[in-house]
Scaffold this active site. Structure first.
Site, short mmCIF file in Angstrom:
data_model
loop_
_atom_site.label_atom_id
_atom_site.label_comp_id
_atom_site.label_asym_id
_atom_site.label_seq_id
_atom_site.Cartn_x
_atom_site.Cartn_y
_atom_site.Cartn_z
N LEU A 167 0.87 -1.17 0.00
CA LEU A 167 0.00 0.00 0.00
C LEU A 167 0.91 1.22 0.00
O LEU A 167 1.98 1.20 0.61
CB LEU A 167 -0.90 0.03 1.25
CG LEU A 167 -1.98 -1.05 1.38
CD1 LEU A 167 -2.72 -0.89 2.70
CD2 LEU A 167 -2.96 -1.00 0.22
N ASP A 168 0.48 2.28 -0.67
CA ASP A 168 1.26 3.51 -0.65
C ASP A 168 1.41 4.01 0.79
O ASP A 168 0.59 3.70 1.66
CB ASP A 168 0.57 4.60 -1.47
CG ASP A 168 0.52 4.26 -2.95
OD1 ASP A 168 1.37 3.47 -3.40
OD2 ASP A 168 -0.36 4.79 -3.64
N LYS A 169 2.42 4.79 1.02
CA LYS A 169 2.68 5.33 2.35
C LYS A 169 1.43 5.96 2.97
O LYS A 169 1.10 5.72 4.13
CB LYS A 169 3.80 6.37 2.27
CG LYS A 169 4.05 7.13 3.58
CD LYS A 169 5.10 8.22 3.40
CE LYS A 169 5.28 9.03 4.68
NZ LYS A 169 6.28 10.11 4.52
#
Length: 352
Positions: A167-169
Site C-alpha cells: 500500500l502507498d505510504k
C-alpha cells in the site's frame, strides 16, 4: 582558513521503473539515492570508509565498504574502491546508495502494528496512513518491514519479510503478510491469478455523474511527461501493463463523491491514476491533481476489505477494516454517511 569548511550534505533522489517480482503485486522501483558531501577539517586523514559513515549514519561501515567495492563512491570525481585510503579537507565525495545483500536484511525496529488476524502461516494487518511498507530512499528505517522483523524473527527467513503486496505510504488499510516461504509462494500465485480480492473506500473530487458502477479498463505505466508518477498510457507508444478497476458510487456532495473501488489488477497507484483519468482525482492527492482539504492531509484512500483462500488450509478468509477517522471527518463535513453494514450486504450480493 580551515574554519571556512563546513559540513555539507546534498541528497538527490532518482527512480527508474523495473519489472515487479510479483506478477500482480505493486510495481517495485529500482530506486537509488545519491548523497554528496565535502570532507570537513575534523575528518582530515581518516580512512575513507570511516569518513563516509558520517554521511550515511543509518547504515553500517561494512555496508559502506560494499558500496566502495561495487564502485559506487566517487572522490573528487574519481571512482574510489579502497576503504583504507585517506581523505583530505575539502575532498568532494559522492555516495550512490543502492540495495546490497546486507541492506536487504535490514534491521528490526519495534513498533505498534494493528494486527487483525494471525496464525502460523499468515498475518493480516490494518496499516496506518503514513507508514512506509518497504525501506527506500528517504525512508531507510521505520517501515513495516522493520516492524515485522522486530515482531518475529521468522520474517527474516522470508523474502521481503513476507510482504506480498504493498500500500502507498499515505494509504491506510488491510495487507496480508506470509510467515514462511510456502505461504508466500502460494499467496503470490493467488495474487497473479487474481484470486485475492481487494476493495477500497475513496473520497474524490467533483460530484459523481452517470452510471452508479463504472469499470475503468486503462493500461498504466510510467507517465511519459513526469517520470516520478504513473499514468494511463497507450501501450503502442509507451511501456505499461493492463489495469482494471471497478468504481461503485456510494454518495455525492456538492464538493465531491464517495466511492468503493474494486481492484482486478495491482498496478502502482492504480486507483489514484484511474480515478484521476475519469475526472475524479482523490481528495488530498496532490500528485494526481486532487484538491486539498484541511481534514485530509493525505490521499483519501483506505483498503477496507481483503478476501482470499488461506494459503495452507484453503479455507476462505474475509477481513474488513473500518474507515479511519480522517476520512470519516470529511464525510461528516460533506453531510455524507457511510453505512458499512448496508454496503457490505450489497457488496456480498454482487459477489454472489
Amino acid at each position: 582558513m580551515v574554519e571556512t569548511f563546513l559540513k555539507q550534505t546534498e541528497i538527490i533522489i532518482s527512480t527508474a521503473p523495473v519489472e515487479s517480482v510479483l506478477e500482480e503485486a505493486d510495481e517495485l522501483t529500482n530506486a537509488f539515492e545519491i548523497r554528496k558531501a565535502v570532507i570537513e577539517p575534523s575528518m582530515h586523514g581518516q580512512r575513507l570508509d570511516k569518513a563516509l559513515v558520517e554521511y550515511v549514519p543509518e547504515f553500517s561501515r561494512s555496508y559502506v565498504q560494499q558500496l566502495l567495492a561495487a564502485g559506487l563512491v566517487l572522490v573528487n570525481g574519481i571512482r574510489a574502491n579502497k576503504a583504507s585510503s585517506k581523505v583530505k579537507i575539502g575532498d568532494a565525495v559522492e555516495i550512490e546508495l543502492r540495495p546490497t545483500p546486507q541492506s536487504q536484511a535490514f534491521r528490526p525496529e519495534a513498533m505498534a502494528l494493528d494486527v487483525v488476524y494471525e496464525d502460523a502461516d499468515v498475518l493480516v494487518i490494518n496499516k496506518a496512513a503514513g507508514l512506509v511498507v518497504h525501506p527506500a530512499p528517504g525512508n531507510w528505517s521505520g517501515t513495516l518491514l522493520n516492524g515485522l522483523l522486530a515482531r518475529d524473527p521468522v520474517f527474516s527467513l522470508v523474502p521481503r519479510a513476507g510482504i506480498v503486496h504493498r500500500l502507498d505510504k499515505d494509504t491506510s488499510g488491510l495487507m496480508v503478510v506470509a510467515r514462511h516461504r510456502e505461504a508466500m509462494d502460494r499467496l503470490v500465485q493467488a495474487m497473479a491469478a487474481r484470486e485475492i480480492s481487494r476493495q477500497y473506500l475513496a473520497i474524490a473530487d467533483k460530484p459523481w455523474i452517470g452510471k452508479p458502477v463504472v469499470t475503468v479498463n486503462a493500461p498504466i505505466g510510467r507517465d511519459p511527461r513526469n517520470r516520478l508518477r504513473m499514468g494511463v498510457v497507450n501501450l503502442l507508444e509507451h511501456p505499461g501493463k493492463p489495469a482494471q478497476t471497478d468504481v461503485h458510487w456510494l454518495g455525492n456532495s456538492r464538493d465531491g463523491c464517495f466511492v468503493r473501488c474494486v481492484l482486478h489488477t495491482g498496478r502502482t497507484h492504480q486507483i489514484r491514476v484511474h480515478m484521476a483519468s475519469i475526472g475524479h482525482p482523490l481528495l488530498g492527492d496532490a500528485v494526481y491533481g486532487g484538491a486539498s482539504h484541511l481534514q485530509m492531509p493525505r490521499q483519501a484512500l483506505h483498503a477496507t476489505r481483503l478476501a482470499f483462500k488461506h494459503p495452507i488450509s484453503g479455507l476462505p478468509l474475509v477481513f474488513s477494516a473500518a474507515m479511519p477517522a480522517d476520512m470519516c471527518a470529511v464525510l461528516e463535513a460533506w453531510g455524507l454517511r457511510y453505512n458499512a453494514a448496508q454496503d457490505t450486504e450489497n457488496n456480498n450480493a454482487a459477489v454472489r
